[in-house]
Design a protein around this motif. Structure first.
Motif, PDB file in Angstrom:
ATOM      1  N   LEU A 115       0.906  -1.038  -0.001  1.00  0.00           N
ATOM      2  CA  LEU A 115       0.115  -0.010  -0.052  1.00  0.00           C
ATOM      3  C   LEU A 115       0.825   1.433  -0.068  1.00  0.00           C
ATOM      4  O   LEU A 115       1.900   1.242   0.661  1.00  0.00           O
ATOM      5  CB  LEU A 115      -0.955  -0.050   1.129  1.00  0.00           C
ATOM      6  N   PHE A 116       0.357   2.115  -0.879  1.00  0.00           N
ATOM      7  CA  PHE A 116       1.332   3.621  -0.943  1.00  0.00           C
ATOM      8  C   PHE A 116       2.560   3.466  -1.649  1.00  0.00           C
ATOM      9  O   PHE A 116       3.087   4.430  -1.435  1.00  0.00           O
ATOM     10  CB  PHE A 116       1.061   4.407   0.207  1.00  0.00           C
ATOM     11  N   GLY A 117       2.947   2.292  -1.875  1.00  0.00           N
ATOM     12  CA  GLY A 117       4.223   2.321  -2.547  1.00  0.00           C
ATOM     13  C   GLY A 117       5.217   1.512  -1.575  1.00  0.00           C
ATOM     14  O   GLY A 117       6.446   1.245  -1.943  1.00  0.00           O
ATOM     15  N   LEU A 118       5.058   1.086  -0.348  1.00  0.00           N
ATOM     16  CA  LEU A 118       5.812   0.416   0.698  1.00  0.00           C
ATOM     17  C   LEU A 118       5.610  -1.315   0.411  1.00  0.00           C
ATOM     18  O   LEU A 118       4.517  -1.414   0.746  1.00  0.00           O
ATOM     19  CB  LEU A 118       5.718   0.895   2.079  1.00  0.00           C
ATOM     20  N   CYS A 119       6.637  -1.954   0.467  1.00  0.00           N
ATOM     21  CA  CYS A 119       6.429  -3.300   0.319  1.00  0.00           C
ATOM     22  C   CYS A 119       5.950  -3.891   1.864  1.00  0.00           C
ATOM     23  O   CYS A 119       6.657  -3.452   2.694  1.00  0.00           O
ATOM     24  CB  CYS A 119       7.608  -3.917  -0.289  1.00  0.00           C
ATOM     25  N   ALA A 120       5.369  -4.828   1.704  1.00  0.00           N
ATOM     26  CA  ALA A 120       4.809  -5.679   2.793  1.00  0.00           C
ATOM     27  C   ALA A 120       5.812  -6.372   3.392  1.00  0.00           C
ATOM     28  O   ALA A 120       6.838  -6.567   2.711  1.00  0.00           O
ATOM     29  CB  ALA A 120       3.568  -6.282   2.693  1.00  0.00           C
ATOM     30  N   ASP A 121       5.755  -6.978   4.553  1.00  0.00           N
ATOM     31  CA  ASP A 121       6.576  -7.918   5.211  1.00  0.00           C
ATOM     32  C   ASP A 121       6.865  -9.346   4.491  1.00  0.00           C
ATOM     33  O   ASP A 121       5.966 -10.188   5.164  1.00  0.00           O
ATOM     34  CB  ASP A 121       6.311  -7.847   6.783  1.00  0.00           C
ATOM     35  N   PHE A 122       7.187  -9.682   3.231  1.00  0.00           N
ATOM     36  CA  PHE A 122       7.222 -10.638   2.746  1.00  0.00           C
ATOM     37  C   PHE A 122       7.615 -12.070   3.317  1.00  0.00           C
ATOM     38  O   PHE A 122       7.138 -12.945   3.057  1.00  0.00           O
ATOM     39  CB  PHE A 122       7.697 -10.460   1.185  1.00  0.00           C
ATOM     40  N   GLU A 123       8.836 -11.587   3.954  1.00  0.00           N
ATOM     41  CA  GLU A 123       9.336 -12.912   4.812  1.00  0.00           C
ATOM     42  C   GLU A 123       8.254 -13.589   5.736  1.00  0.00           C
ATOM     43  O   GLU A 123       8.088 -14.735   5.618  1.00  0.00           O
ATOM     44  CB  GLU A 123      10.725 -12.386   5.395  1.00  0.00           C
ATOM     45  N   ALA A 124       7.520 -12.546   6.530  1.00  0.00           N
ATOM     46  CA  ALA A 124       6.753 -13.122   7.415  1.00  0.00           C
ATOM     47  C   ALA A 124       5.449 -13.759   6.742  1.00  0.00           C
ATOM     48  O   ALA A 124       5.292 -14.689   7.343  1.00  0.00           O
ATOM     49  CB  ALA A 124       6.304 -12.201   8.586  1.00  0.00           C
TER      50      ALA A 124
END
Ligand code: PLP
Length: 381
Positions: free
Chosen positions: A140-149
């Motif tokens: 959202l808004f251009g910031l990546c989520a916590d993909f590892e978790a």
């Protein structure tokens, strides 16, 4: 009123390249799947760092085709952050699956991994949810989520992961580009997105050759090896050659633009941070580069947010609430049976968030004027 997104300022900069490339298309006349489409796909794949980039008609169509390519359909349940543009959950229902919402982290506004765990457990205990099949991860808004978790949880429960990179093309997550963070990633070229065209468009990224073949077939009516042989149901979901030509011109300045957006964000945060009742400015974790699709701040309460918004408007500075209604409260989802108070972080976010004008050509003075206006507005609440 200054523009929220200034496409005219960008056009003045890239005009000669846009016109030259559009003229080339008008001259060769291959308006459907002309050479610019392949050229753009190569360029996009190289930029993101994946084997295959498949352009298509929109970000929404990209999400629908991604889910179809993963074999998701009726009887499946797909987890979706409750704070996103409706296209994310719309795609889930388009393939006949059921969306299952997940709350967001109050600092990053992205899907909260611990709530995902909880919602998977709940879904497994609820027969009307169906088989937990996938999670749509929105940056959202251009910031990546916590993909590892999220990946670790998805792996544990056998879920596919789809990256909705509609707002995050150009973002970097721990050294990897957005678009390369899941088996299938989707983006949008809607004009106001970080890489926006002059109309609708989108792309799907994957390094899986079989999935790429299926997607290329799907976007032209499920075409097989030969023309007028159809091996699956598909769509008319191609990107226009003219749109590809425009996007190629925009790619020439794209990296520069992402850096300029980052400088605009820094300037906002510096001015806003000095205010006596400072709103909460965006938190970008270490090793992240946001694409800054939006610059979003949160206020202490709804009254402060609404006062700030009114004051900005009076000063000629537009602002937008992304999003005023979390998905679980949307009339279209009444039948899913959520209560209004479910997803407390998203509810609070909808009441206190505000996005300020953001584009690479924003004058620094706007940040100062916005901060001054917010200071004045907050005096009286
Ligand atoms: C814009 C957007 C989409 C849809 O893209 P379109 O090209 O408008 O269909 C999907 N997901 C998110 C998060 C978006 O912001």
């Amino acid at each position: 009123m200054i523009p929220f997104v200034d496409l005219q300022a960008q056009f003045r900069k890239i005009e000669s390249s846009v016109r030259r490339r559009m003229d080339a298309v008008l001259a060769h006349g291959q308006f459907i799947m002309g050479p610019e489409v392949g050229e753009l796909e190569k360029e996009l794949g190289r930029y993101v760092g994946v084997e295959h980039a498949i352009s298509c008609s929109s970000g929404t169509d990209a999400l629908v085709m991604a889910l179809m390519a993963l074999g998701i359909g009726p009887g499946d349940c797909v987890f979706v952050p409750v704070m996103t543009f409706i296209a994310t959950s719309e795609a889930v229902e388009r393939v006949g699956a059921r969306p299952c919402f997940v709350d967001v982290d109050p600092r990053t506004f992205n899907l909260d991994p611990s709530d995902l765990e909880r919602r998977i457990r709940d879904a497994k205990a609820d027969p009307k949810c169906g088989r937990p099949a996938a999670v749509m991860v929105v940056n959202l808004f251009g910031l990546c989520a916590d993909f590892e978790a999220i990946d670790a949880i998805a792996k544990k429960h056998g879920l596919e992961v789809v990256e909705d990179a509609a707002q995050s093309f150009g973002a970097v997550h721990r050294g990897r580009k957005s678009g390369a963070l899941a088996k299938i990633s989707c983006t949008s070229f809607f004009p106001a997105k970080p890489l926006g065209g002059y109309g609708d468009g989108g792309a799907i990224f994957t390094s899986d050759a079989a999935i790429a073949d299926a997607l290329r077939s799907m976007r032209v009516h499920g075409q097989g090896r030969e023309r007028y042989e159809h091996v699956r149901l598909g769509f008319t979901a191609r990107l226009d050659t003219l749109q590809a030509a425009i996007l190629l011109a925009k790619m020439e300045v794209f990296e520069e633009e992402i850096l300029a957006r980052g400088r605009v964000a820094q300037t906002y945060s510096r001015f806003l941070g000095e205010l006596p009742k400072a709103p909460v400015t965006p938190m970008i974790p270490a090793n992240e580069r946001s694409a800054w699709a939006q610059y979003s701040i949160t206020f202490a309460d709804r009254a402060s947010r609404d006062a700030a918004r009114k004051g900005l408007e009076a000063s000629g500075i537009p602002s937008v609430v992304y999003y005023p209604i979390p998905l679980h409260r949307q009339p279209v989802y009444a039948a899913l049976g959520y209560a209004p108070g479910d997803f407390p972080n998203a509810v609070r976010m909808s009441e206190t968030i505000l996005s300020l004008p953001m584009h690479p050509y924003l004058d620094e003075s706007v940040a100062g004027r916005a901060a001054e206006s917010i200071r004045e507005s907050l005096k009286n609440v």
